[in-house]
Design an enzyme around this catalytic site. Structure first.
Site, PDB file in Angstrom:
ATOM      1  N   ASP A 114     -12.915   4.970   1.804  1.00 15.03           N
ATOM      2  CA  ASP A 114     -11.468   5.056   2.011  1.00 15.03           C
ATOM      3  C   ASP A 114     -11.042   6.521   2.064  1.00 15.03           C
ATOM      4  O   ASP A 114     -10.910   7.183   1.034  1.00 15.03           O
ATOM      5  CB  ASP A 114     -10.757   4.311   0.872  1.00 15.03           C
ATOM      6  N   LYS A 130       2.727  11.672  -3.565  1.00 21.30           N
ATOM      7  CA  LYS A 130       1.729  10.911  -4.324  1.00 21.30           C
ATOM      8  C   LYS A 130       0.672  11.838  -4.929  1.00 21.30           C
ATOM      9  O   LYS A 130       0.061  11.514  -5.948  1.00 21.30           O
ATOM     10  CB  LYS A 130       1.073   9.901  -3.380  1.00 21.30           C
ATOM     11  N   ASP A 134       0.879  -1.171   0.000  1.00 20.44           N
ATOM     12  CA  ASP A 134       0.000   0.000   0.000  1.00 20.44           C
ATOM     13  C   ASP A 134       0.911   1.214   0.000  1.00 20.44           C
ATOM     14  O   ASP A 134       1.493   1.574   1.023  1.00 20.44           O
ATOM     15  CB  ASP A 134      -0.893  -0.024   1.244  1.00 20.44           C
ATOM     16  N   GLU A 185      -7.204   0.616  -4.233  1.00 22.55           N
ATOM     17  CA  GLU A 185      -7.153   0.482  -2.774  1.00 22.55           C
ATOM     18  C   GLU A 185      -8.469  -0.034  -2.182  1.00 22.55           C
ATOM     19  O   GLU A 185      -8.450  -0.957  -1.354  1.00 22.55           O
ATOM     20  CB  GLU A 185      -6.741   1.818  -2.150  1.00 22.55           C
TER      21      GLU A 185
END
Length: 523
Positions: free
Chosen positions: A193, A70, A8, A171
């Site tokens: 999420d 990211k 992850d 994810e």
């Protein structure tokens, strides 16, 4: 093929897991922590620090410490999201030769995939130390709403890190895999999420060994970092009112404030009130100044209520795309550290009319799901079938600036679609194919993934030639496009060279530099 690890690669923290004796296991780093900060720093003597080591010196070396990279990967330099990061980040972001954002630390400029690769290399090292054997194969997760460019850049990062990336998976899908491990009953699942930098929502159905994604949505620029910024802005305003000092121009003070804001936010998930205490935060003619403020849970919830409401709207849209009502959902899984906030949990419970499932660790569940997918690929396990979807519509730009969709968002992947187009001018011998991704009917408002020219078309009146355009999206969500003149058979195809993706030469150069750096560190 040896072990397959699941990684992850998070905005704030990263995590690695593997299957051990048929059970998924999260692997701790050398400090015993099961998550590692997604941070990279460059010291004055050129040494690279990763994870906790980078975080510990972030305050004193904020200009050369990268966090939340990211949020930049696979973007254009001129995009609104990149410009927002430039305004917020203490480190320097510069324009790259591909019009991509790159990060300058000291005298060296790093590409965003390169920064990602340094974190992935650290997770590879964590796994190898824990397992006592070399590791090469990996499944890496990305936000469901990542576009083609961002997925390709993540794959580049894995390659630079010395990993064979077997699969890129979303994810929320990974979290649902972890939740469904060992279960045999049929359920409709919502995965909410809310991580450090992105928000994803996916609606999935689990049954008879098949995990099918019905719809996915979210925002690539919404997460815990936004909560932290609200706290920082509030504290700065309160301190300026009390002391007459504006801390916005002091990078070190801002970094200290950011760390304190994150800690206060976490404290308020379990307490009603907390103190933000930062001695020697500033100085004036009278001497050093200190900051001591109280922050309550009620005040924090008022600051961020609109952000949480944004996530609820995205959930409602995702449910509508799946043609479901909140009451149709059997289980709601919370993923990401920000979902520990009571306000978030209450908003989700209010929407779905049930309390979220508490049986998974929100920080680890995505890596666990990636490890499960890795094991399924390793053993070619046919009892688990994963049917994911593409998060954004794909098509080409047409005459008049319009967007012609070939594949609608939430289409199951892998998928191949074809459509026949024609020329717009008499005697036209070539056409430019502009590959776009997005939801607007106007081509300019969508992301340009790439473009190529199909030449050698037989001269003919406009509208007569037939140009067959084919889109392929593989299981990683990565796009390939081809165009063929049905009359002459002339064909041109590309794997879309999206923004920020690196050429083979650049990847090779970065790999050589990484290997040279590793040798220098060991010597």
């Amino acid at each position: 093929m040896g072990r397959v690890i699941g990684i992850d690669l998070g905005t704030t923290n990263s995590c690695v897991a593997v299957m051990e004796s048929g059970q998924p296991t999260v692997l701790p780093n050398a400090g015993g922590y099961k998550t590692t900060p997604s941070m990279v720093a460059l010291t004055a003597d050129g040494k690279r620090l990763v994870g906790h080591l980078a975080k510990r010196q972030a305050i004193t070396n904020s200009r050369n410490t990268v966090h939340a990279a990211k949020r930049l990967i696979g973007r254009r330099f001129d995009s609104a999201e990149t410009q927002q990061m430039i305004a917020l980040a203490p480190y320097e972001v510069v324009r790259g030769p591909n019009d991509d954002p790159r990060i300058k630390l000291g005298e060296k400029v790093f590409t965003c995939p390169e920064i990602g690769s340094i974190i992935l290399r650290e997770m590879k090292r964590v796994a190898e130390e824990a397992l006592g054997e070399p590791v090469r194969d990996a499944v890496i997760t990305v936000p469901a709403y990542f576009n083609d460019s961002q997925r390709q850049c993540t794959k580049d990062a894995g390659r630079i890190a010395g990993l064979e990336v077997l699969r890129i998976i979303n994810e929320p899908t990974a979290a649902a895999l972890a939740y469904g491990f060992g279960k045999r009953k049929d359920e409709k699942i919502a995965v909410y999420d809310l991580g450090g930098g992105t928000f994803d929502i996916s609606i999935l159905e689990l049954g008879s060994g098949v995990l099918e994604v019905h719809s996915t949505g979210g925002s690539p620029f919404l997460g815990g970092e936004d909560f932290d910024r609200r706290i920082v802005a509030s504290v700065i305003d309160r301190y300026q009112q009390a002391e007459g000092i504006d801390l916005r121009g002091d990078p070190m003070a801002l970094q200290r404030l950011k760390d304190a804001a994150e800690k206060a936010k976490c404290d308020l998930s379990v307490r009603e009130t907390t103190e933000i205490s930062l001695p020697f935060i500033a100085s004036d003619a009278s001497g050093p100044k200190h900051l001591n403020l109280e922050l309550t849970r009620v005040a924090l919830e008022a600051m961020v209520d609109d952000v949480v409401r944004q996530t609820v709207k995205l959930v409602e849209q995702c449910l509508a795309d799946a043609e479901l009502q909140p009451g149709d959902i059997d289980q709601v899984i919370l993923v990401g550290g920000q979902t520990r906030m009571p306000l978030v949990q209450n908003a989700v419970a209010e929407l779905f009319g049930k309390r979220p499932h508490k049986g998974v660790n929100p920080d680890e569940v995505v890596a666990v799901g990636a490890a499960l997918q890795g094991e399924a690929l390793l053993t070619e396990d046919k009892s688990l079938l994963l049917l994911d979807v593409t998060p954004l519509s794909l098509g080409i730009g047409t005459m008049g600036g319009h967007f012609a969709r070939l594949i609608d968002r939430n289409t199951t992947v892998p998928v191949r679609k074809q459509h026949v187009f024609t020329t717009t001018r008499d005697g036209q011998s070539a056409v430019k194919i502009r590959v776009l991704q997005g939801e607007s009917e106007t081509a300019a408002e969508n992301d340009l993934l790439g473009e190529f020219v199909l030449s050698g078309i037989r001269p003919a009146p406009k509208g007569e030639p037939a140009i067959e355009v084919s889109f392929d999206i593989d299981a990683n969500g990565i796009v390939s496009v081809s165009a063929r003149d049905t009359d002459t058979g002339k064909e041109q195809s590309i794997t879309v060279n999206a923004t920020g993706t690196l050429s083979e030469e650049e990847i090779s150069r970065i790999i050589e530099e990484q290997e040279l750096y590793e040798v220098q560190i060991r010597s």
